[in-house]
Design an enzyme around this catalytic site. Structure first.
Site, PDB file in Angstrom:
ATOM      1  N   CYS A   8       1.037 -35.605   6.353  1.00  0.00           N
ATOM      2  CA  CYS A   8       0.915 -37.036   7.023  1.00  0.00           C
ATOM      3  C   CYS A   8       0.625 -37.967   5.787  1.00  0.00           C
ATOM      4  O   CYS A   8       0.361 -37.674   4.911  1.00  0.00           O
ATOM      5  CB  CYS A   8      -0.448 -36.795   7.876  1.00  0.00           C
ATOM      6  SG  CYS A   8      -0.347 -38.293   9.335  1.00  0.00           S
ATOM      7  N   CYS A  80       3.608 -37.255  11.152  1.00  0.00           N
ATOM      8  CA  CYS A  80       3.776 -38.525  11.159  1.00  0.00           C
ATOM      9  C   CYS A  80       5.108 -39.068  11.152  1.00  0.00           C
ATOM     10  O   CYS A  80       5.640 -38.406  10.163  1.00  0.00           O
ATOM     11  CB  CYS A  80       2.525 -39.366  10.826  1.00  0.00           C
ATOM     12  SG  CYS A  80       2.677 -39.513   8.886  1.00  0.00           S
ATOM     13  N   CYS A  87       7.992 -38.916   2.931  1.00  0.00           N
ATOM     14  CA  CYS A  87       7.573 -37.887   2.003  1.00  0.00           C
ATOM     15  C   CYS A  87       8.761 -37.265   1.113  1.00  0.00           C
ATOM     16  O   CYS A  87       9.692 -37.017   1.592  1.00  0.00           O
ATOM     17  CB  CYS A  87       6.990 -36.822   3.038  1.00  0.00           C
ATOM     18  SG  CYS A  87       6.348 -35.296   2.288  1.00  0.00           S
TER      19      CYS A  87
END
Length: 142
Positions: A8, A80, A87
């Site tokens: 996250c 998320c 990411c």
């Protein structure tokens, strides 16, 4: 035993609660970690609502995904939407998953309203973890 990493953005709430839930419920089958793209410390509301169900995440640390760059991971789960979009790709040996959950730390209001948001997300995470990682789940370990 499969190694799971929950990711996250801040590694403060959703990924921390997911780590605690999976370890508590199915820790005998999974080695569980969590990390963030921009780690910012474990949220006290996350710690409090997990304690309500008997799971202590007080000693969890907020780690960077960079710490897992050279780690062999069986399953990587972004929890998320921001982490899924920003990411760095972390390859998993078996499966890369995304299941977005609302950010409870973004809820404004008094402590009761915030705590209610954290409880709701905790319970949503718990249900999803049971369906996905539990005995009959699609990722159930052998």
């Amino acid at each position: 035993m499969n190694t799971v990493l929950f990711v996250c953005t801040h590694n403060s709430s959703r990924s921390q609660m997911a780590e605690g839930l999976l370890r508590d419920r199915y820790g005998g089958r999974y080695e569980v970690h969590s990390a963030g793209t921009n780690p910012g410390g474990v949220n006290p509301f996350a710690v409090a609502v997990m304690k309500e169900i008997g799971i202590d995440i007080t000693d969890h640390t907020s780690d960077s995904v960079d710490a897992y760059a050279d780690t062999s991971l069986d399953i990587v789960v972004t929890v998320c939407d921001d982490a899924a979009e920003h990411c760095p790709y972390i390859p998993a040996e078996k499966d890369n998953l995304h299941r977005g959950f609302e950010d409870p730390s973004a809820v404004e209001g008094d402590d009761d309203k915030k705590r209610a948001a954290f409880r709701r997300i905790r319970d949503e995470l718990a249900g999803w973890i049971d369906v996905t990682f539990g005995s009959n789940g699609s990722l159930a370990s052998e």
